[in-house]
Design a protein around this motif. Structure first.
Motif, PDB file in Angstrom:
ATOM      1  N   ALA A 110       0.829  -1.208   0.000  1.00 23.19           N
ATOM      2  CA  ALA A 110       0.000   0.000   0.000  1.00 23.19           C
ATOM      3  C   ALA A 110       0.866   1.262   0.000  1.00 23.19           C
ATOM      4  CB  ALA A 110      -0.927  -0.002   1.211  1.00 23.19           C
ATOM      5  N   LEU A 111       1.947   1.255   0.779  1.00 23.85           N
ATOM      6  CA  LEU A 111       2.824   2.431   0.843  1.00 23.85           C
ATOM      7  C   LEU A 111       3.599   2.609  -0.460  1.00 23.85           C
ATOM      8  CD1 LEU A 111       4.128   2.161   4.528  1.00 23.85           C
ATOM      9  CD2 LEU A 111       2.606   3.909   3.586  1.00 23.85           C
ATOM     10  N   GLN A 112       3.955   1.497  -1.104  1.00 19.56           N
ATOM     11  CA  GLN A 112       4.622   1.602  -2.409  1.00 19.56           C
ATOM     12  C   GLN A 112       3.708   2.309  -3.413  1.00 19.56           C
ATOM     13  OE1 GLN A 112       5.846  -2.509  -3.267  1.00 19.56           O
ATOM     14  NE2 GLN A 112       7.953  -1.783  -3.376  1.00 19.56           N
ATOM     15  N   ALA A 113       2.410   1.942  -3.369  1.00 23.88           N
ATOM     16  CA  ALA A 113       1.447   2.557  -4.283  1.00 23.88           C
ATOM     17  C   ALA A 113       1.220   4.031  -3.939  1.00 23.88           C
ATOM     18  CB  ALA A 113       0.125   1.801  -4.228  1.00 23.88           C
ATOM     19  N   ALA A 114       1.221   4.348  -2.625  1.00 24.95           N
ATOM     20  CA  ALA A 114       0.917   5.719  -2.191  1.00 24.95           C
ATOM     21  C   ALA A 114       2.124   6.652  -2.301  1.00 24.95           C
ATOM     22  CB  ALA A 114       0.412   5.704  -0.754  1.00 24.95           C
ATOM     23  N   LEU A 115       3.321   6.085  -2.298  1.00 23.19           N
ATOM     24  CA  LEU A 115       4.541   6.909  -2.289  1.00 23.19           C
ATOM     25  C   LEU A 115       5.464   6.549  -3.455  1.00 23.19           C
ATOM     26  CD1 LEU A 115       5.229   6.684   1.561  1.00 23.19           C
ATOM     27  CD2 LEU A 115       4.421   8.712   0.336  1.00 23.19           C
ATOM     28  N   PRO A 116       5.030   6.788  -4.689  1.00 23.84           N
ATOM     29  CA  PRO A 116       5.898   6.467  -5.823  1.00 23.84           C
ATOM     30  C   PRO A 116       7.173   7.315  -5.755  1.00 23.84           C
ATOM     31  CG  PRO A 116       4.036   7.804  -6.530  1.00 23.84           C
ATOM     32  CD  PRO A 116       3.775   7.417  -5.112  1.00 23.84           C
ATOM     33  N   GLY A 117       8.274   6.692  -6.088  1.00 25.44           N
ATOM     34  CA  GLY A 117       9.541   7.424  -6.063  1.00 25.44           C
ATOM     35  C   GLY A 117      10.269   7.332  -4.741  1.00 25.44           C
ATOM     36  N   VAL A 118       9.597   6.846  -3.679  1.00 26.25           N
ATOM     37  CA  VAL A 118      10.258   6.662  -2.379  1.00 26.25           C
ATOM     38  C   VAL A 118      10.779   5.223  -2.295  1.00 26.25           C
ATOM     39  CG1 VAL A 118       9.935   6.620   0.129  1.00 26.25           C
ATOM     40  CG2 VAL A 118       8.822   8.399  -1.237  1.00 26.25           C
ATOM     41  N   GLN A 119      12.038   5.068  -1.965  1.00 23.33           N
ATOM     42  CA  GLN A 119      12.619   3.727  -1.848  1.00 23.33           C
ATOM     43  C   GLN A 119      12.166   3.093  -0.534  1.00 23.33           C
ATOM     44  OE1 GLN A 119      14.500   2.119  -4.253  1.00 23.33           O
ATOM     45  NE2 GLN A 119      13.766   3.894  -5.415  1.00 23.33           N
ATOM     46  N   ILE A 120      11.429   1.980  -0.641  1.00 24.34           N
ATOM     47  CA  ILE A 120      10.841   1.350   0.552  1.00 24.34           C
ATOM     48  C   ILE A 120      11.362  -0.077   0.688  1.00 24.34           C
ATOM     49  CG2 ILE A 120       8.678   0.750   1.733  1.00 24.34           C
ATOM     50  CD1 ILE A 120       7.247   2.824   0.013  1.00 24.34           C
ATOM     51  N   GLY A 121      11.718  -0.480   1.911  1.00 21.03           N
ATOM     52  CA  GLY A 121      12.172  -1.847   2.181  1.00 21.03           C
ATOM     53  C   GLY A 121      11.207  -2.549   3.122  1.00 21.03           C
ATOM     54  N   LEU A 122      11.291  -3.872   3.160  1.00 19.72           N
ATOM     55  CA  LEU A 122      10.411  -4.676   4.017  1.00 19.72           C
ATOM     56  C   LEU A 122      11.243  -5.685   4.806  1.00 19.72           C
ATOM     57  CD1 LEU A 122       7.595  -5.822   4.897  1.00 19.72           C
ATOM     58  CD2 LEU A 122       7.683  -7.266   2.847  1.00 19.72           C
ATOM     59  N   VAL A 123      10.995  -5.758   6.114  1.00 18.70           N
ATOM     60  CA  VAL A 123      11.702  -6.727   6.960  1.00 18.70           C
ATOM     61  C   VAL A 123      10.697  -7.394   7.891  1.00 18.70           C
ATOM     62  CG1 VAL A 123      13.300  -6.970   8.893  1.00 18.70           C
ATOM     63  CG2 VAL A 123      13.950  -5.589   6.964  1.00 18.70           C
ATOM     64  N   HIS A 124      10.707  -8.730   7.924  1.00 21.12           N
ATOM     65  CA  HIS A 124       9.899  -9.435   8.916  1.00 21.12           C
ATOM     66  C   HIS A 124      10.600 -10.725   9.312  1.00 21.12           C
ATOM     67  CE1 HIS A 124       8.548 -12.261   5.865  1.00 21.12           C
ATOM     68  NE2 HIS A 124       8.078 -11.270   5.119  1.00 21.12           N
TER      69      HIS A 124
END
Length: 696
Positions: free
Chosen positions: A513-527
């Motif tokens: 959802a954040l990838q879709a809402a914040l195009p151009g922002v580099q986002i990572g995922l950790v779990h």
């Protein structure tokens, strides 16, 4: 009529299998739960009580209040709309109550003939047709009825393979063998009397066979004098067990360090900051401990970012200056690796040789690391619990440093003591979870406790705000602005996968959802379910600034230090305890930029959740938060479930019984001084050979 003969005397340590009706299968089922002697049955205490001594009119029922009712079956219906269910309408002179069953057999349904008299016990709730009890316990009565119970009915913790009725019968049989007061009592009478507490025999009989006039509310709350009496002795047993462990360790002796501070002075000169007064005070305590011929056993607690690691590094240099080795153990590879990089940056320029040893170090690299540790070529060894494995041999281990103690069990910490070749290694235990003093004295009675109670200058206080989940869009806009300004952001989720049962945004769907809402922002995922290498690569990318936003589960509670991160969002914050929320918040505010922590919550909030979020908004003081956490949630959140067996108390509750602790400490002092044999018997009664206090 003559009284029935008293059963033959059975000793407390008589095996349960000596009791009537206990065959091998039942004996094994009980032993699997730790019940092996008659005394274990005396101390297998009820978890709640049911009042079957009276009947309540149906018209007088209140939702949530457990009661016993009696009436005639007026109607029976078997429904199969969504799942099979049996509905029985029960009527007395005052009204009608619905009994609802989701699991039943045809034979059971047939019992409820119209007009049959039924006595049922359960907790009413509001249903579609008024008050109902789901799955009550019940019995069908003849025309002449059935006598009411004369005592409250104890409800015991369930044991797999043993029916409740069999267990209760067995405990009652064991109680018939309860010795007289003089033989059973281990606490001085002159000490119990001022506290208004009964003898042990009286307390046990009251708890297993409470009279009808017993204070049911006090029993259900664990505040009855009989429960307090047992809680007192159990807390005392654990206190004595820990102190005995400390005395045993100290009796083995340790090689004192000379206190050569040459390397310490060189490091202090190189550091880009000055130690706080609290850091200097705690280091002085460590230095004094290390110069003694008995092992140091010290817990250093300090808030997130208070500078515990540098104090540990100074202590390590005292051992290195003596030509000896240091081991630092952390609960996760991520945290251990961060410690390794931090220490390498400080110590390698001084000529100190460091070694990294964790589960992922394999093959030739592992063989080389083990050789360096065994030969003494590695002076400071950093790793996870892999350091305690049998294949790891130290050349001359002088100091063992354990970080985040509440993540390790006592056994894991004690296992390091056998790694010393010249006496027991000194032990320094660190935790970023501040613990109230009374609790620390009980949970860590085998340790001296120090506190680093001030933050280094330059740490900016974190502003904490609480937002309802409906305001998520404006929060995302704020994140866009922060990232555009070059700041970094954490977004913490409390689950990995979406769940129908718990309304919590999962990390995966939040990430998308954040990838879709914040195009151009580099986002990572950790779990937690990612492969370690994948997880570490993402964390490193965030630390290096390649990622602006990190979506993570609570795996980042302890670990990464990213000074550039100035905004933390904790989703479903109402589901976490204060200590965990405070730990997470500590990931930001590590640089000079003003930082913010946003507690995103799903309404409506319970009173407890609201108190927790309010406390976080009002203070950044970890020690104040720890006191509040103890008050709100008890000790489990503070100590972790594996700490010293505290989670498995039979009667005591450290949060509820905290007022007993000063008495426990005083009595422990007195018993160890005046009656050590008595102290041994108390430990044996409650803790046994355990197992949990034996030196590993």
């Amino acid at each position: 009529m003559p009284a029935p003969p008293r059963p033959a005397l059975v000793e407390a340590d008589t095996p349960i299998t000596a009791l009537r009706g206990v065959g091998p299968a039942l004996g094994n089922a009980l032993a699997a739960r730790g019940l092996v002697s008659v005394q274990d049955l005396w101390l297998h205490l009820p978890r709640s009580y049911e009042d079957r001594t009276r009947l309540t009119a149906i018209a007088a029922l209140q939702p949530g209040v457990s009661v016993q009712v009696e009436g005639r079956v007026e109607a029976v219906e078997r429904a199969f709309r969504y799942r099979p269910q049996l509905k029985v309408a029960l009527t007395d002179a005052t009204g009608t109550l619905l009994l609802r069953f989701f699991h039943f057999r045809a034979q059971q349904a047939a019992q409820f003939a119209i007009g049959a008299r039924v006595r049922a016990y359960g907790t009413p709730r509001l249903g579609p047709q008024g008050l109902e009890i789901v799955h009550p316990s019940y019995r069908l009565l003849g025309e002449h009825g059935h006598d009411l119970s004369e005592t409250l009915d104890p409800v015991y913790p369930a044991i797999e393979g043993v029916g409740p009725a069999s267990l209760r019968r067995l405990i009652m049989q064991a109680l018939d063998h309860l010795p007289e007061e003089a033989a059973l009592e281990l606490l001085p009478e002159d000490w119990l009397r001022p506290l208004g507490l009964p003898t042990l025999r009286s307390a046990l009989l009251t708890l297993h066979r409470p009279p009808p006039d017993a204070d049911l509310a006090a029993l259900q709350a664990g505040r009855h004098p009989a429960q307090r009496r047992l809680a007192l002795e159990e807390l005392l047993a654990h206190q004595l067990g820990l102190r005995r462990q400390r005395l045993a360790l100290q009796a083995e002796g340790a090689l004192p360090l000379r206190g050569d501070e040459t390397l310490v002075a060189r490091l202090l000169h190189r550091l880009p900051f000055t130690l706080t007064a609290a850091q200097q005070r705690v280091y002085a305590q460590l230095r004094e401990d290390l110069c003694r011929p008995r092992p140091m056993l010290r817990l250093v607690q300090g808030d997130v970012g208070s500078g515990k690691t540098v104090v540990a590094a100074l202590a390590a240099l005292l051992a290195v200056a003596d030509g000896r080795q240091v081991a630092l153990m952390a609960p996760t590879e991520l945290l251990a690796e961060q410690h390794y990089h931090t220490l390498h940056g400080w110590l390698a320029p001084l000529g100190v040789r460091l070694c990294w040893l964790a589960g992922k170090v394999t093959g030739k690299a592992r063989a080389q690391a083990l050789q360096d540790v065994a030969s003494g070529a590695a002076q400071v060894v950093v790793g996870t619990h892999a350091l305690m494995q049998d294949g790891v041999e130290f050349h001359d281990l002088a100091l063992a440093i354990i970080d985040e103690q509440h993540r390790f069990g006592v056994h894991q910490r004690l296992a390091l003591r056998d790694k010393g070749r010249r006496g027991v290694p000194h032990q320094l235990v660190m935790t970023a979870t501040p613990i109230p003093r009374t609790l620390a004295m009980s949970a860590y009675a085998d340790l001296d406790v120090s506190a680093i109670d001030e933050l280094p200058p330059g740490r900016t206080p974190v502003t904490t705000i609480a937002l309802a989940v409906e305001r998520r869009p404006e929060l995302i806009e704020r994140i866009r602005l922060a990232c555009a300004q070059g700041r970094q952001v954490y977004w913490v989720c409390t689950l990995i996968d979406d769940s129908d049962e718990v309304q919590a945004q999962a990390a995966q769907s939040t990430f998308e959802a954040l990838q879709a809402a914040l195009p151009g922002v580099q986002i990572g995922l950790v779990h937690g379910r990612m492969k370690p290498a994948e997880k570490q690569a993402t964390m490193r990318a965030f630390k290096d600034g390649a990622l602006a936003l990190l979506v993570a589960t609570t795996v980042i509670e302890v670990g990464v230090d990213v000074p550039n991160a100035s905004l933390m969002v904790i989703e479903n914050a109402e589901r976490l305890g204060l200590a965990q929320l405070h730990q997470l918040r500590g990931r930001v505010g590590r640089g000079s930029t003003a930082s913010t922590c946003v507690l995103l919550y799903q309404g409506p909030l319970s009173a407890l959740a609201r108190q927790r979020l309010d406390t976080l908004r009002q203070t950044n003081d970890g020690f104040a938060i720890a006191e509040k956490d103890l008050e709100l949630r008890g000790p489990g959140e503070l100590l972790g479930t594996r700490q010293t067996g505290l989670a498995s108390f039979r009667m005591a509750d450290l949060g509820r019984d905290v007022d007993l602790l000063p008495h426990v400490h005083a009595l422990a002092d007195r018993l160890l001084r005046e009656a050590p044999e008595q102290a041994e018997r108390i430990v044996a009664r409650w803790v046994g050979g355990a197992a949990r206090y034996a030196a590993a």
